[in-house]
Design a protein around this motif. Structure first.
Motif, PDB file in Angstrom:
ATOM      1  N   ALA A 139      42.889  16.039  36.003  1.00  0.00           N
ATOM      2  CA  ALA A 139      42.399  15.748  37.347  1.00  0.00           C
ATOM      3  C   ALA A 139      43.163  16.494  38.431  1.00  0.00           C
ATOM      4  CB  ALA A 139      42.479  14.242  37.613  1.00  0.00           C
ATOM      5  N   SER A 140      44.373  16.947  38.129  1.00  0.00           N
ATOM      6  CA  SER A 140      45.182  17.651  39.132  1.00  0.00           C
ATOM      7  C   SER A 140      44.593  18.994  39.527  1.00  0.00           C
ATOM      8  CB  SER A 140      46.595  17.867  38.596  1.00  0.00           C
ATOM      9  OG  SER A 140      46.615  18.899  37.611  1.00  0.00           O
ATOM     10  N   GLY A 141      43.775  19.581  38.652  1.00  0.00           N
ATOM     11  CA  GLY A 141      43.204  20.890  38.918  1.00  0.00           C
ATOM     12  C   GLY A 141      44.144  22.051  38.640  1.00  0.00           C
ATOM     13  N   VAL A 142      45.270  21.797  37.961  1.00  0.00           N
ATOM     14  CA  VAL A 142      46.251  22.861  37.754  1.00  0.00           C
ATOM     15  C   VAL A 142      45.680  23.999  36.915  1.00  0.00           C
ATOM     16  CG1 VAL A 142      47.291  21.739  35.717  1.00  0.00           C
ATOM     17  CG2 VAL A 142      48.633  23.365  37.077  1.00  0.00           C
ATOM     18  N   GLN A 143      44.808  23.701  35.980  1.00  0.00           N
ATOM     19  CA  GLN A 143      44.256  24.762  35.133  1.00  0.00           C
ATOM     20  C   GLN A 143      43.360  25.707  35.937  1.00  0.00           C
ATOM     21  OE1 GLN A 143      42.895  21.652  32.361  1.00  0.00           O
ATOM     22  NE2 GLN A 143      43.676  22.925  30.710  1.00  0.00           N
ATOM     23  N   GLN A 144      42.486  25.150  36.763  1.00  0.00           N
ATOM     24  CA  GLN A 144      41.641  26.009  37.600  1.00  0.00           C
ATOM     25  C   GLN A 144      42.475  26.733  38.636  1.00  0.00           C
ATOM     26  OE1 GLN A 144      38.312  26.573  36.987  1.00  0.00           O
ATOM     27  NE2 GLN A 144      38.690  28.267  38.419  1.00  0.00           N
ATOM     28  N   TRP A 145      43.522  26.072  39.158  1.00  0.00           N
ATOM     29  CA  TRP A 145      44.413  26.726  40.112  1.00  0.00           C
ATOM     30  C   TRP A 145      45.022  27.978  39.494  1.00  0.00           C
ATOM     31  CZ3 TRP A 145      49.339  28.457  40.126  1.00  0.00           C
ATOM     32  CH2 TRP A 145      49.881  28.817  41.372  1.00  0.00           C
ATOM     33  N   PHE A 146      45.421  27.881  38.249  1.00  0.00           N
ATOM     34  CA  PHE A 146      46.008  29.037  37.566  1.00  0.00           C
ATOM     35  C   PHE A 146      44.992  30.174  37.464  1.00  0.00           C
ATOM     36  CE2 PHE A 146      47.033  31.599  33.882  1.00  0.00           C
ATOM     37  CZ  PHE A 146      48.399  31.801  33.999  1.00  0.00           C
ATOM     38  N   VAL A 147      43.780  29.841  37.096  1.00  0.00           N
ATOM     39  CA  VAL A 147      42.722  30.855  36.982  1.00  0.00           C
ATOM     40  C   VAL A 147      42.502  31.555  38.320  1.00  0.00           C
ATOM     41  CG1 VAL A 147      40.256  31.203  36.572  1.00  0.00           C
ATOM     42  CG2 VAL A 147      41.569  29.713  35.059  1.00  0.00           C
ATOM     43  N   ASP A 148      42.472  30.784  39.394  1.00  0.00           N
ATOM     44  CA  ASP A 148      42.160  31.332  40.712  1.00  0.00           C
ATOM     45  C   ASP A 148      43.340  32.080  41.345  1.00  0.00           C
ATOM     46  OD1 ASP A 148      39.678  30.149  40.469  1.00  0.00           O
ATOM     47  OD2 ASP A 148      40.218  28.387  41.663  1.00  0.00           O
ATOM     48  N   ASN A 149      44.557  31.658  41.061  1.00  0.00           N
ATOM     49  CA  ASN A 149      45.708  32.167  41.795  1.00  0.00           C
ATOM     50  C   ASN A 149      46.657  33.069  41.009  1.00  0.00           C
ATOM     51  OD1 ASN A 149      45.854  30.613  44.601  1.00  0.00           O
ATOM     52  ND2 ASN A 149      45.075  29.183  43.052  1.00  0.00           N
ATOM     53  N   ILE A 150      46.728  32.897  39.700  1.00  0.00           N
ATOM     54  CA  ILE A 150      47.674  33.686  38.907  1.00  0.00           C
ATOM     55  C   ILE A 150      46.978  34.758  38.083  1.00  0.00           C
ATOM     56  CG2 ILE A 150      49.465  33.615  37.139  1.00  0.00           C
ATOM     57  CD1 ILE A 150      50.274  32.353  39.818  1.00  0.00           C
ATOM     58  N   GLN A 151      45.866  34.424  37.463  1.00  0.00           N
ATOM     59  CA  GLN A 151      45.217  35.400  36.606  1.00  0.00           C
ATOM     60  C   GLN A 151      44.847  36.709  37.314  1.00  0.00           C
ATOM     61  OE1 GLN A 151      43.225  32.474  33.227  1.00  0.00           O
ATOM     62  NE2 GLN A 151      42.051  34.191  33.981  1.00  0.00           N
ATOM     63  N   PRO A 152      44.501  36.696  38.613  1.00  0.00           N
ATOM     64  CA  PRO A 152      44.214  37.975  39.267  1.00  0.00           C
ATOM     65  C   PRO A 152      45.406  38.930  39.310  1.00  0.00           C
ATOM     66  CG  PRO A 152      43.243  36.179  40.513  1.00  0.00           C
ATOM     67  CD  PRO A 152      44.118  35.543  39.460  1.00  0.00           C
ATOM     68  N   SER A 153      46.610  38.427  39.126  1.00  0.00           N
ATOM     69  CA  SER A 153      47.800  39.285  39.127  1.00  0.00           C
ATOM     70  C   SER A 153      48.155  39.804  37.741  1.00  0.00           C
ATOM     71  CB  SER A 153      49.007  38.504  39.675  1.00  0.00           C
ATOM     72  OG  SER A 153      48.862  38.235  41.051  1.00  0.00           O
ATOM     73  N   LEU A 154      47.479  39.326  36.711  1.00  0.00           N
ATOM     74  CA  LEU A 154      47.868  39.652  35.338  1.00  0.00           C
ATOM     75  C   LEU A 154      47.093  40.842  34.796  1.00  0.00           C
ATOM     76  CD1 LEU A 154      48.268  36.030  33.895  1.00  0.00           C
ATOM     77  CD2 LEU A 154      49.878  37.416  35.221  1.00  0.00           C
ATOM     78  N   PHE A 155      47.293  41.978  35.459  1.00  0.00           N
ATOM     79  CA  PHE A 155      46.706  43.238  35.030  1.00  0.00           C
ATOM     80  C   PHE A 155      47.783  44.319  35.051  1.00  0.00           C
ATOM     81  CE2 PHE A 155      43.019  40.859  36.239  1.00  0.00           C
ATOM     82  CZ  PHE A 155      42.001  41.316  35.409  1.00  0.00           C
ATOM     83  N   ALA A 156      47.719  45.225  34.089  1.00  0.00           N
ATOM     84  CA  ALA A 156      48.683  46.314  34.026  1.00  0.00           C
ATOM     85  C   ALA A 156      48.487  47.278  35.193  1.00  0.00           C
ATOM     86  CB  ALA A 156      48.534  47.066  32.704  1.00  0.00           C
ATOM     87  N   TYR A 157      49.577  47.959  35.551  1.00  0.00           N
ATOM     88  CA  TYR A 157      49.549  48.988  36.593  1.00  0.00           C
ATOM     89  C   TYR A 157      49.830  50.357  35.983  1.00  0.00           C
ATOM     90  CZ  TYR A 157      49.118  46.095  40.756  1.00  0.00           C
ATOM     91  OH  TYR A 157      48.636  45.268  41.748  1.00  0.00           O
ATOM     92  N   ASN A 158      49.186  51.366  36.521  1.00  0.00           N
ATOM     93  CA  ASN A 158      49.400  52.744  36.087  1.00  0.00           C
ATOM     94  C   ASN A 158      50.573  53.319  36.865  1.00  0.00           C
ATOM     95  OD1 ASN A 158      49.329  55.412  35.409  1.00  0.00           O
ATOM     96  ND2 ASN A 158      47.179  55.735  35.935  1.00  0.00           N
ATOM     97  N   GLY A 159      51.693  53.518  36.169  1.00  0.00           N
ATOM     98  CA  GLY A 159      52.894  54.031  36.807  1.00  0.00           C
ATOM     99  C   GLY A 159      52.876  55.531  37.035  1.00  0.00           C
ATOM    100  N   ALA A 160      51.825  56.192  36.572  1.00  0.00           N
ATOM    101  CA  ALA A 160      51.743  57.639  36.779  1.00  0.00           C
ATOM    102  C   ALA A 160      51.238  57.991  38.163  1.00  0.00           C
ATOM    103  CB  ALA A 160      50.841  58.272  35.714  1.00  0.00           C
ATOM    104  N   THR A 161      50.782  57.001  38.911  1.00  0.00           N
ATOM    105  CA  THR A 161      50.318  57.252  40.268  1.00  0.00           C
ATOM    106  C   THR A 161      51.364  56.773  41.264  1.00  0.00           C
ATOM    107  OG1 THR A 161      49.234  55.086  40.448  1.00  0.00           O
ATOM    108  CG2 THR A 161      47.936  56.904  39.541  1.00  0.00           C
ATOM    109  N   THR A 162      51.298  57.283  42.480  1.00  0.00           N
ATOM    110  CA  THR A 162      52.219  56.872  43.547  1.00  0.00           C
ATOM    111  C   THR A 162      51.399  56.416  44.751  1.00  0.00           C
ATOM    112  OG1 THR A 162      53.835  58.508  42.807  1.00  0.00           O
ATOM    113  CG2 THR A 162      54.146  57.565  44.991  1.00  0.00           C
ATOM    114  N   PRO A 163      51.456  55.130  45.098  1.00  0.00           N
ATOM    115  CA  PRO A 163      52.139  54.062  44.354  1.00  0.00           C
ATOM    116  C   PRO A 163      51.378  53.712  43.082  1.00  0.00           C
ATOM    117  CG  PRO A 163      50.867  53.123  46.121  1.00  0.00           C
ATOM    118  CD  PRO A 163      50.747  54.609  46.273  1.00  0.00           C
ATOM    119  N   PRO A 164      51.978  52.922  42.182  1.00  0.00           N
ATOM    120  CA  PRO A 164      51.264  52.505  40.973  1.00  0.00           C
ATOM    121  C   PRO A 164      49.949  51.819  41.328  1.00  0.00           C
ATOM    122  CG  PRO A 164      53.584  51.918  40.823  1.00  0.00           C
ATOM    123  CD  PRO A 164      53.353  52.365  42.235  1.00  0.00           C
ATOM    124  N   THR A 165      48.938  52.034  40.506  1.00  0.00           N
ATOM    125  CA  THR A 165      47.619  51.463  40.773  1.00  0.00           C
ATOM    126  C   THR A 165      47.234  50.465  39.686  1.00  0.00           C
ATOM    127  OG1 THR A 165      46.640  53.377  39.665  1.00  0.00           O
ATOM    128  CG2 THR A 165      46.762  53.435  42.064  1.00  0.00           C
TER     129      THR A 165
END
Length: 331
Positions: A139-165
């Motif tokens: 009921a706290s909504g913590v699982q959906q909160w994680f999907v909405d707020n943390i998962q968008p940050s969990l993607f790799a970045y390409n360090g060969a670009t400046t800045p990384p993309t």
């Protein structure tokens, strides 16, 4: 992500896609994965009773670090208003135990800071959100909160670009619902539902203490659940009550160091069991908070600990993986 696979990633930290997460050459093949929060398992298994922990493991690339840390601050404020909320801790991995691997004693602490200050390795975090029962956690909504707020940050970045993309490569994460089998501190051992709930609400895990958290991750065959829990409670009692020198008049022990075998009694210990089995396996986290890394490493040298851990280790079919963490957020 399936627990067995994620533990393999943790054990091999620093290779493959993980390197491209914060630097690297950006040439890794995109990987699409699914992550479960035991949702499907919960639909076919009994609902857990007593206090529960919503547990996450995430790898955060450096360009996303500030965003994620700010989100965790917001989560603490949000959860404090939720019914049944007990506590939250957010921990950053710093290294890994050598003693759990049965390395020579001379190598103890060699991997203590193995994941610190390396720009090519993503930031690896664990998040514990504690509730008095499963229904209040949902009921706290913590699982959906994680999907909405943390998962968008969990993607790799390409360090060969400046800045990384940011790329389309998903950084897999693990999440699961856990129950506490037993816990302890320097006062007592806790095994009843009421005592465990009180423990989870009042842990000595404050950021300013600069304690070291150790998480020993293992999996067992679920058929042995009951007998494993009996033996692991014995191990927890040993881990929580022993110290060196064993005749210390204060009953606490002396500070561990590289050149001695002393250690202070653990600050807290806790056995977390996944609330749901997956196939024929059940995952566990042996969670301990220590005054220092050497206190933990030296505890493994103590013959009393070795004798108590042997019967427990015989049941382990995946692991152990035993990282060190520093608590950086708590509420």
């Amino acid at each position: 992500m399936e627990r067995r696979t994620f533990l393999s990633f943790a054990a091999l930290f620093g290779g493959g896609m993980l390197v491209s997460a914060c630097g690297g050459d950006g040439n890794n093949t995109a990987v699409t994965t699914t992550t479960t929060a035991d949702t499907a398992l919960a639909a076919t298994q009994a609902k857990p009773t007593g206090a529960v922990t919503m547990y996450y493991e995430i790898r955060v690339p450096n360009p996303e670090k500030a965003t994620v840390l700010a989100k965790i601050d917001a989560l603490i404020g949000l959860m404090k208003a939720k019914t049944g909320y007990l506590s939250l801790s957010f921990k950053q991995m710093t290294g890994e135990s050598t003693m759990v691997k049965n390395y020579p004693n001379s190598m103890k602490g060699a991997l203590d800071q193995g994941f610190v200050g390396n720009s090519k390795v993503p930031n690896f975090y664990s998040l514990f959100v504690r509730f008095d029962n499963y229904d209040n956690m949902l009921a706290s909504g913590v699982q959906q909160w994680f999907v909405d707020n943390i998962q968008p940050s969990l993607f790799a970045y390409n360090g060969a670009t400046t800045p990384p993309t940011k790329t389309s490569v998903v950084l897999e994460h693990y999440e699961g619902v856990y129950v506490t089998v037993a816990a302890g501190d320097r006062t007592a051992i806790y095994t009843t539902p009421e005592a465990i709930e009180t423990f989870l609400k009042n842990q000595s895990d404050e950021v300013n203490n600069l304690y070291v958290t150790v998480e020993n991750h293992v999996m067992i065959n679920n058929v042995y659940l009951a007998e494993f829990n009996t033996k692991v409670r014995t191990l927890l009692t040993t881990a929580q009550t022993t110290f060196q020198p064993s005749d210390d008049p204060a009953g606490l022990g002396l500070a561990g160091a590289a050149d001695n075998t002393y250690y202070r009694k653990a600050v807290t210990t806790e056995i977390l069991q996944n609330a749901f089995y997956d196939g024929n396996l059940r995952s566990y986290i042996m969670h301990g908070v220590w005054e220092s890394m050497y206190d933990h490493e030296n505890s493994h040298i103590d013959t009393r600990f070795q004798q108590a851990s042997g019967p427990v280790g015989a049941y382990v079919v995946v692991g152990p993986v035993e990282p060190f963490y520093n608590t950086i957020k708590q509420g």
